[in-house]
Design an enzyme around this catalytic site. Sequence first.
Site, PDB file in Angstrom:
ATOM      1  N   SER A 144       5.023  11.848 -11.301  1.00 41.18           N
ATOM      2  CA  SER A 144       5.969  10.735 -11.351  1.00 41.18           C
ATOM      3  C   SER A 144       7.312  11.277 -11.811  1.00 41.18           C
ATOM      4  O   SER A 144       7.392  12.353 -12.417  1.00 41.18           O
ATOM      5  CB  SER A 144       5.462   9.680 -12.348  1.00 41.18           C
ATOM      6  OG  SER A 144       6.459   8.742 -12.677  1.00 41.18           O
ATOM      7  N   TYR A 157       2.483   6.103 -20.131  1.00 39.38           N
ATOM      8  CA  TYR A 157       2.573   6.589 -18.750  1.00 39.38           C
ATOM      9  C   TYR A 157       3.375   7.887 -18.697  1.00 39.38           C
ATOM     10  O   TYR A 157       2.971   8.861 -18.046  1.00 39.38           O
ATOM     11  CB  TYR A 157       3.218   5.511 -17.888  1.00 39.38           C
ATOM     12  CG  TYR A 157       3.259   5.816 -16.409  1.00 39.38           C
ATOM     13  CD1 TYR A 157       2.111   5.680 -15.624  1.00 39.38           C
ATOM     14  CD2 TYR A 157       4.435   6.203 -15.784  1.00 39.38           C
ATOM     15  CE1 TYR A 157       2.147   5.934 -14.255  1.00 39.38           C
ATOM     16  CE2 TYR A 157       4.481   6.458 -14.415  1.00 39.38           C
ATOM     17  CZ  TYR A 157       3.333   6.324 -13.668  1.00 39.38           C
ATOM     18  OH  TYR A 157       3.374   6.580 -12.311  1.00 39.38           O
TER      19      TYR A 157
END
Length: 264
Positions: A144, A157
Amino acid sequence: MVNFSLEGKVALVTGASYGIGFAIATAFAEAGAKIVFNDIKQELVDRGLASYKEKGIDAKGYVCDVTDEDQVKNLVATIEEEVGPINILVNNAGIIKRIPMHEMSAAEFRQVIDIDLNGPFICSKAVIPTMMKLGGGKIINICSMMSELGRETVSAYAAAKGGLKMLTRNIASEYGQYNIQCNGIGPGYIATPQTAPLRERQADGSRHPFDAFIVAKTPAERWGTPEDLMGPAVFLASDASNFVNGHVLYVDGGILAYIGKQPK
């Protein structure tokens, strides 16, 4: 000519019932691979099987929790028996919880780490022994932009995806001698049905504030699409990337390279 074909390969894409994982698996099928995927619930697997069938893809779907080491071992053994040894693994399954860090419980933090970081560790270690015996393999971790950047409310995250970047490098370091390449793909902001409300025009015709923010931060001046990830994924899964190892390929329209537009 460099070979981008995946003919005869078996690809396991975790959590690939829909979204990014589904797009990547579809690209692999179009390049000749046999597709296997898992999801956490039978209804999600059934939904995925129906979607693959619509595209004319004969995929195999299984229920499996990527955080459960015994389930993953059994899944890999079943795939090897029913389909064949796994040549390509895409660690795609993941979750995000948007909670301010000071309000997030340790249990919530651990759940994100468990699925987004421990899951790829468990799945990778399950397929690596056979890849070693076969003389090579490909592992692609879906990272990501949060592997590089922080943002409000995504502490777990970002921690997981930052860890996944380093797990990618370490798998490459440890198993490159066995002709196993482990790389990552870092998607930018991707237009999916889940993000559609963020891209709807306002009553006055202006962009949604978050849409305007993303477009202003992205040199391409648009959101990505799942299709934008297909070519990079095929490259990293094919012989074309045999000397590419330990990298994260950011498919983000240039957002990580850009400081953003100056306010008018």
